[in-house]
Design an enzyme around this catalytic site. Sequence first.
Site, PDB file in Angstrom:
ATOM      1  N   LYS A 128     -14.720  -7.483  -6.039  1.00  0.00           N
ATOM      2  CA  LYS A 128     -14.739  -7.459  -4.573  1.00  0.00           C
ATOM      3  C   LYS A 128     -15.738  -8.469  -4.030  1.00  0.00           C
ATOM      4  O   LYS A 128     -16.931  -8.419  -4.348  1.00  0.00           O
ATOM      5  CB  LYS A 128     -15.080  -6.043  -4.110  1.00  0.00           C
ATOM      6  CG  LYS A 128     -15.010  -5.825  -2.613  1.00  0.00           C
ATOM      7  CD  LYS A 128     -15.334  -4.367  -2.303  1.00  0.00           C
ATOM      8  CE  LYS A 128     -15.249  -4.048  -0.831  1.00  0.00           C
ATOM      9  NZ  LYS A 128     -15.628  -2.628  -0.567  1.00  0.00           N
ATOM     10  N   CYS A 183     -10.428  -3.601   0.100  1.00  0.00           N
ATOM     11  CA  CYS A 183     -10.952  -2.961   1.293  1.00  0.00           C
ATOM     12  C   CYS A 183     -11.611  -3.908   2.309  1.00  0.00           C
ATOM     13  O   CYS A 183     -10.925  -4.573   3.073  1.00  0.00           O
ATOM     14  CB  CYS A 183     -11.914  -1.848   0.883  1.00  0.00           C
ATOM     15  SG  CYS A 183     -12.132  -0.560   2.160  1.00  0.00           S
ATOM     16  N   GLU A 216      -8.779   1.871  -3.720  1.00  0.00           N
ATOM     17  CA  GLU A 216     -10.100   1.406  -4.156  1.00  0.00           C
ATOM     18  C   GLU A 216     -10.851   2.557  -4.818  1.00  0.00           C
ATOM     19  O   GLU A 216     -10.757   3.703  -4.396  1.00  0.00           O
ATOM     20  CB  GLU A 216     -10.878   0.909  -2.939  1.00  0.00           C
ATOM     21  CG  GLU A 216     -12.307   0.471  -3.236  1.00  0.00           C
ATOM     22  CD  GLU A 216     -13.097   0.128  -1.978  1.00  0.00           C
ATOM     23  OE1 GLU A 216     -14.032  -0.669  -2.080  1.00  0.00           O
ATOM     24  OE2 GLU A 216     -12.766   0.664  -0.887  1.00  0.00           O
TER      25      GLU A 216
END
Length: 258
Positions: free
Chosen positions: A110, A144, A44
Site C-alpha cells: 500500500k 483503500c 483489505e
Amino acid sequence: MAKELKVALIQSSLIWENPEQNRTNFSKKISSISSDVDLIILPEMFTTGFTMNPENLGKEQGPLTLEWMQKISREKKAALTGSLPFYENGSYTNRLFFVKSDGNYHHYDKRHTFTLAGEDKVYKAGSERLIVEYRGFRICPMVCYDLRFPVWARNTENYDVLIYAANWPKPRIAAWDTLLKARAIENMTYCIGVNRIGIDESGHEYPGHSAVYDCLGKQEAFSEKEEVVYTVLSKEHITSTRNQLKFLEDRDTFNFSE
C-alpha cells in the site's frame, strides 16, 4: 486471449485480529462459489480487520496466509487477491497479494498509508505500482486510501481493471462511492472496490458498498450486505470504447519516481 473475466467480490465482516478464524470463514465463503470464476477479490486486511497492532498476530501469520491463498487458488482454479499485514526485513507492510492458480504470485505494498489512523507509523509504505497480466487483462490492484490519490492510479500503462481492496468506514462512504466512479471514468477502465461490512474492535462501522463500474462510469454491481457479488468484465467493451473515445491519448504524463 480471454474475451471476458468472471469476477467474484466477497463482501464480509471480519473477526478482529484472528487470522486463523478469518481464513476458515473465507474458505467456507469461497467454497460456496458454484459458478466458474477467474478472479476472487477479498477486502483489505481480510485476516485481521484494520489493525494497528500487527505485532499481536505473530510474524508467521503473513506467510501462513499466503500459503492459504495459494491453496485456495489452486483448488478453485482462479486467482485470489486481498491485503494483509506482512512482516519482512524488519518492517510490517499492508501487502496485497495477487495469487494465480499455478501458485505464482505478485505483491503490492500500500502506497498511501492512512495517517488519520496512524498507519504510517506502523506500516512501511510501498513505492511501486503493480500491473498484473492475467487471462488477457491488465490489472492494477491498490488498497483503500490509495483511492483518494488520482495521480497514483493514472492509467499510463493502458491497464483494463483497477481494483481497490478496502476497509472504508461509514462516515466517509460517500467519498468511496464517488471516487470509485471517478477513477473508472478518468482512466477509462473497469474499477472494482471491495469493502468489508460490520463493526470492528475500535467501534468503526463499515457499510459495504462494494461495487463495479465500467469504463464509462456505469455501475455494473453494488451491495450493502454480506454476500458474494458476481460480475463479468468484457475486453471488447474496453477496446471498443477506447477506440471510439480516445480520451486517454490526451492524458497528462507523470513521473512516479518524483
